[in-house]
Design a protein around this motif. Structure first.
Motif, PDB file in Angstrom:
ATOM      1  N   ILE C  90       0.838  -1.203   0.000  1.00  0.00           N
ATOM      2  CA  ILE C  90       0.000   0.000   0.000  1.00  0.00           C
ATOM      3  C   ILE C  90       0.871   1.250   0.000  1.00  0.00           C
ATOM      4  O   ILE C  90       1.865   1.319   0.731  1.00  0.00           O
ATOM      5  N   ASP C  91       0.522   2.219  -0.858  1.00  0.00           N
ATOM      6  CA  ASP C  91       1.186   3.517  -0.808  1.00  0.00           C
ATOM      7  C   ASP C  91       0.455   4.367   0.221  1.00  0.00           C
ATOM      8  O   ASP C  91      -0.650   4.839  -0.036  1.00  0.00           O
ATOM      9  N   PRO C  92       1.050   4.545   1.414  1.00  0.00           N
ATOM     10  CA  PRO C  92       0.287   5.219   2.478  1.00  0.00           C
ATOM     11  C   PRO C  92      -0.104   6.634   2.103  1.00  0.00           C
ATOM     12  O   PRO C  92      -1.150   7.123   2.536  1.00  0.00           O
ATOM     13  N   GLY C  93       0.717   7.310   1.275  1.00  0.00           N
ATOM     14  CA  GLY C  93       0.417   8.685   0.899  1.00  0.00           C
ATOM     15  C   GLY C  93      -0.874   8.786   0.099  1.00  0.00           C
ATOM     16  O   GLY C  93      -1.765   9.564   0.432  1.00  0.00           O
ATOM     17  N   SER C  94      -1.003   7.973  -0.965  1.00  0.00           N
ATOM     18  CA  SER C  94      -2.208   8.114  -1.791  1.00  0.00           C
ATOM     19  C   SER C  94      -3.409   7.481  -1.097  1.00  0.00           C
ATOM     20  O   SER C  94      -4.540   7.924  -1.284  1.00  0.00           O
ATOM     21  N   TRP C  95      -3.185   6.461  -0.279  1.00  0.00           N
ATOM     22  CA  TRP C  95      -4.276   5.900   0.529  1.00  0.00           C
ATOM     23  C   TRP C  95      -4.797   6.962   1.502  1.00  0.00           C
ATOM     24  O   TRP C  95      -5.989   7.161   1.664  1.00  0.00           O
ATOM     25  N   GLY C  96      -3.853   7.658   2.126  1.00  0.00           N
ATOM     26  CA  GLY C  96      -4.202   8.643   3.144  1.00  0.00           C
ATOM     27  C   GLY C  96      -4.939   9.846   2.582  1.00  0.00           C
ATOM     28  O   GLY C  96      -5.642  10.532   3.311  1.00  0.00           O
TER      29      GLY C  96
END
Lengths: 247, 280, 509
Positions: C90-96
């Protein structure tokens, strides 16, 4: 005009380097005087003084005692008690080194006491390493003052549990575990949460970033920075070219 | 599908080479500076205080430390990066706490060693160097010791990787050895940049050696060999106390701890040894 | 209600296991959250709700954070996990940007590298490379939504707890996520704060976001939720509308605290108490006054938020007899904590004296008074430092009491933690950490038990244990002083209630 934090850093750093390279005590004393004058003019002298004293007093005393009394290379002996010999060369060495170090310490402290840390962080937060370096600097400076109140809270909690700090090294060492373990535990756990929070807000991802805070950086100051850096490099080169001149 | 990618691509090894190069250059700069200073010191010290050695010690060690930081910092995961400020705060605060007890040590590397044990030698080295640089905000005299601090961080990480923190009694031994190396490497800075040491107690020890006719570098190196190994042995022991006090779940957040089985009882799948009684 | 819209966020979790553990924290769990809906995930401490929330929000990443089998689905993209290295990362930046999360401790969510609230709000946008004009308008809009407009130029380090929580919410919603997840947002908020927060949540829902609130208390506001999910043992124990769940009695089984509806003030549980124990009062305050000395440190660091300088106690006199329960109520900042710190000598009165069992404790270090007066703080983590629960309770007992084993067992049994004696204290959920801290105090058998906001962070089981402890220790002859903002709780347990207002003691009502 307000100086860009990197410009003042370049000025302070170059001054420290040039003073060290020049190794002439009149220049060192001049730099000390100018830095002291600027700190008074900038209104930071009163805050700076304790920090300067804590660093320089033991340093200068140590140098004077060490070289003033013991300098085997010295030839002109002024006084002698047993193995201790006061020599002109020793005193000269101590004085030169003390003035040189004091000058460097003063200009660098003057810089860190006069800049605005948020401006510095914003200036560094361009991308890549800079953003990460800026994070380390700013986060440390934010956490530091909070830590003393947190340690105080932990100590109170432990005292309420029956901690009595006994005098002496053993007592202190015991108290270390009581206080350091909760402190480190809470800091490490908080750091875990903060890491998740920062990542979710896009910290650590590559790509262009922008800055909300505007730090004006007029072109003239960029030129000044280049000139200052060149001057420092030139001073080092000149000193390496002629290692013993001026001594 | 129009939505932005929610998952990351697999890591590419391409950028890793550049960073490896920077780290190597940094280490070379520090090692080269040290060798140069040790080889040239006899004629230099007579040359007076303005000698080139101060500049070489300063610039060589600082450039090395900065290269290390530039090389290592981008490779660290955010979870480690966020711990670095915590480590620096621990260095400064615990250092001052111990300093207030009038113990003749510095104990200013606890945070650095903690990171090294949890995240490895590279992270340790970067933390050590960063520690000196950030601390120089309040005390510029620690700046020249950045290389020595980085070295301690690196050595602590190496010791952790080879399992010296798995047994409690090995930690002080590792610290003692790291202290010897760190002390010897930092001595030229003290000698050539400061012309002595910054403390009164350590200064007295140097004076004693000087009165026996030692050169300044030799006297300071000997003094460092008295103070530093003990200091680092204590620091490594305190860090062992701290990491074993961390709960398992926190320790296992760190891939380095898992991969090299840095601490006793933290293997990836099953606790080693007396595992039967622990989980049911 | 837009019931038919596709789920903003959905998850099917077969199993989630933390690294190095065998027991899954979450198992056999299917959830989905529709746009414009409000869902409450309720469960006792340790039921797995925080883990679920962090997993859904991308704060706990499958892989390094633990092994996930199942799927996560966001905005039509489904990521499948099999627990192998080939799993997507998971890319935490785009998820966030699409799922906002507000953790239990808002202070830990703040970046610590921004000097003003405005810059803190903009931090996420800066990292996304948003241009400055858009940032300024987004900051203004978010500040208006969260009530931070007047605080935009304040240093985040100087904010109060409630303001900090609003800031954390602002940081989570500034990128206009489709889903907002909040962990215990109502904990330790007073009535005004809770109403402000409820209005904020309603606005976010009206804007079309799916809002998920994780809580161990079925607060009044949560009765407005569309769905309740009751979590127990890492899986969904019950799901449905609030009325269905309440009717099924699922809350009590899962250890969720049901807030009692406000039906006026109840009478004191046991008014007109007279002590059955002879001797001097267990605790007596004679004319105690206190003023904080202004000790603001100035120096290298940014100015820190010190204690408010003018909290004072004005000539307090008070006696608590053995076996009596005294509740001290009062608004935040009335001096409740200051008063409590006088009871064991952490603070020394500037005038007057404090007597424990008739003996003046003035001048004695708090560590010694602790043998007689057990004080429990709000933050249990400040006190815990041992490797196991059992060692934690045993600490400091060996030399003083021969029957240390028995004391440890009794204290653990009293708070209901005897089955966790081998666990690491820091790994316990918040509610059990508080109970453990209580056990460390109980093991010393103090004659005065002083509790600071004892109900905060306790779940249903914890509250029951607290009740048992308070009643049994008083039956054995200890005096209990508890300080709380929860008047209802105070009235349910105390023999006597006093109010502290601006440093003065007033009789209740």
């Amino acid at each position: 005009m307000r100086l860009h934090p990197l410009t003042s850093l370049a000025a302070a750093g170059s001054t420290a380097v040039i003073t060290t390279a020049a190794a002439s005590w009149p220049l060192s004393v001049t730099v000390i005087a100018v830095a002291a004058g600027l700190s008074v003019a900038g209104g930071v002298a009163r805050r700076m003084l304790p920090a300067v004293a804590v660093i320089l007093v033991p340093l200068v005393l140590s140098l004077l005692a060490m070289h003033g009394l013991f300098f085997p290379e010295g030839t002109t002996v002024l006084a002698q008690w047993g193995p201790a010999r006061v020599t002109v060369e020793g005193l000269h060495f101590a004085f030169e080194r003390a003035s040189q170090l004091s000058a460097a310490v003063l200009v660098l402290l003057l810089w860190s006491f006069t800049i605005s840390v948020p401006d510095l962080v914003a200036a560094l937060s361009t991308r890549g390493v800079h953003a990460r370096f800026a994070f380390v600097v700013a986060s440390t400076l934010t956490l530091l003052p909070a830590i003393s109140s947190r340690l105080g809270r932990i100590r109170q909690a432990q005292e309420a549990r029956g901690l009595v700090i006994r005098p002496g090294i053993v007592g202190r060492a015991g108290a270390f575990r009581w206080q350091a373990v909760p402190l480190v535990l809470s800091l490490v756990e908080e750091a875990g949460t903060r890491a998740a929070a920062l990542q979710a807000r896009g910290f650590g991802s590559s790509g262009p970033r922008t800055s909300y805070r505007e730090v004006p950086d007029p072109p003239a100051q960029r030129w000044v920075r280049v000139v200052l850096l060149l001057a420092a490099v030139a001073a080092i080169a000149a000193r390496l070219w002629q290692p013993t001149a001026g001594a | 599908m129009s939505s932005p990618a929610l998952s990351l691509p697999s890591p590419t090894p391409a950028t890793a080479r550049n960073r490896r190069l920077l780290e190597t250059l940094g280490a070379l700069a520090i090692a080269g500076t040290y060798i140069y200073l040790v080889l040239n010191q006899p004629e230099d010290i007579a040359g007076g205080p303005g000698s080139a050695s101060a500049l070489i010690a300063l610039s060589g060690f600082l450039v090395g430390a900065v290269l290390l930081i530039i090389g290592v910092l981008p490779t660290l995961p955010v979870s480690t990066l966020v711990l670095i400020p915590v480590a620096l705060v621990l260095n400064i605060v615990l250092g001052q706490f111990v300093g207030s007890t009038l113990v003749p040590f510095y104990l200013d590397a606890i945070g650095t060693v903690l990171i090294a044990v949890l995240a490895g030698p590279a992270a340790g080295a970067a933390t050590g160097a960063l520690s000196s640089i950030v601390w120089s905000f309040f005390n510029p005299t620690v700046l020249p010791f950045a290389a020595g601090a980085a070295l301690i961080g690196c050595l602590a990480g190496v010791a952790a990787r080879h399992g010296l923190f798995r047994r409690f009694y090995l930690a002080p031994v590792a610290g003692f050895l790291a202290g010897i190396i760190g002390g010897v490497v930092s001595a030229p800075v003290a000698a050539f940049v400061f012309g002595g040491t910054s403390g009164l107690a350590t200064g007295a020890i140097v004076s004693a050696f000087r009165s026996m006719g030692d050169t300044l570098l030799a006297a300071i190196t000997k003094q460092a060999l008295i103070s530093d190994p003990m200091d680092k042995a204590i620091v490594f022991t305190l860090v062992a106390v701290l990491v074993y006090a961390l709960p398992r779940r926190v320790r296992l957040q760190f891939p380095f701890v898992l991969r090299y089985r840095v601490l006793a009882g933290t293997s990836a799948s099953q606790p080693i040894g007396q595992s039967t009684g622990q989980d049911s | 209600m837009s019931r038919s819209s596709p789920p903003g966020l959905a998850a099917g979790i077969e199993e989630f296991v933390f690294p190095g553990e065998q027991e899954p924290v979450l198992a056999g769990l299917e959830v989905s959250f529709a746009a414009g809906s409000l869902t409450a995930v309720l469960g006792g401490s340790g039921s797995g709700k925080s883990t679920l929330g962090r997993l859904l929000a991308g704060w706990l990443l499958p892989g390094d954070g633990g092994t996930l089998t199942g799927f996560l689905e966001l905005a039509g993209t489904r990521l499948r996990f099999a627990g192998t290295t080939a799993d997507p990362r998971i890319d935490p930046g785009s998820w966030g940007r699409q799922v906002g999360f507000v953790p239990q401790d808002p202070a830990a969510a703040v970046s610590t590298v921004r000097a003003t609230v405005a810059e803190e709000l903009a931090f996420g946008l800066e990292n996304a490379g948003v241009d400055r004009e858009s940032m300024v308008s987004a900051v203004r809009h978010t500040a208006a939504l969260t009530g931070l407009t007047r605080l935009l130029y304040r240093d985040p380090a100087t904010l109060s707890g409630g303001q900090l929580r609003r800031l954390a919410i602002g940081c989570a919603v500034i990128s206009r996520p489709a889903v907002l997840i909040m962990d215990e947002p109502f904990a330790s908020l007073d009535t005004d704060g809770a109403e402000d927060l409820a209005a904020l949540v309603r606005n976010v829902v009206r804007d079309g976001a799916a809002v998920v609130i994780l809580s161990q208390r079925a607060d009044v506001f949560l009765h407005n939720a569309d769905t309740w999910l009751v979590l127990a043992g890492g899986t969904v124990a019950a799901a449905g509308s609030p009325t269905e769940i309440v009717a099924a009695g699922a809350l009590e089984m899962a250890g969720v605290v049901r807030t009692r509806p406000h039906t006026g003030l109840r009478p004191l549980a046991d008014a007109g108490y007279s002590s059955a124990f002879a001797g001097p009062p267990a605790l007596e305050l004679r004319d105690v006054s206190f003023t904080y000395r202004a000790a603001q440190r100035r120096g290298w660091f940014r100015a820190q938020p010190g204690p408010p300088a003018d909290i004072v106690l004005h000539g307090l006199s008070l006696a608590v007899s053995a076996g009596e329960i005294l509740a001290v109520a009062g608004p935040n900042g009335a001096g409740k904590s200051t008063l409590l710190r006088h009871l064991n000598g952490l603070l020394q009165p500037t005038a007057g004296s404090v007597l424990v069992k008739g003996r003046n404790i003035g001048g004695q270090p708090a560590g010694r008074v602790a043998a007689e007066v057990g004080l429990l703080f709000q933050q249990p983590r400040d006190q815990l430092f041992e490797r196991t629960v059992e060692r934690e309770v045993r600490f400091g007992l060996e030399r003083r009491q021969p029957a240390a084993d028995q004391a440890v067992q009794q204290a653990l049994a009293a708070v209901g933690l005897e089955h966790l004696a081998g666990r690491h204290p820091a790994e316990l959920p918040a509610s059990q950490q508080r109970l453990l801290a209580l056990a460390t105090v109980l093991a010393r058998r103090p004659s005065v038990l002083a509790l600071d906001e004892p109900t905060v962070a306790l779940d249903g089981y914890g509250l029951a244990a607290l009740d048992r402890v308070v009643r049994s220790t008083t039956a054995e002859g200890a005096a209990v002083v508890l300080v709380t903002h929860d008047l209802d709780y105070a009235r349910s347990i105390a023999h006597r209630l006093v109010r502290l207002d601006a440093g003065r003691l007033l009789p209740a009502d």
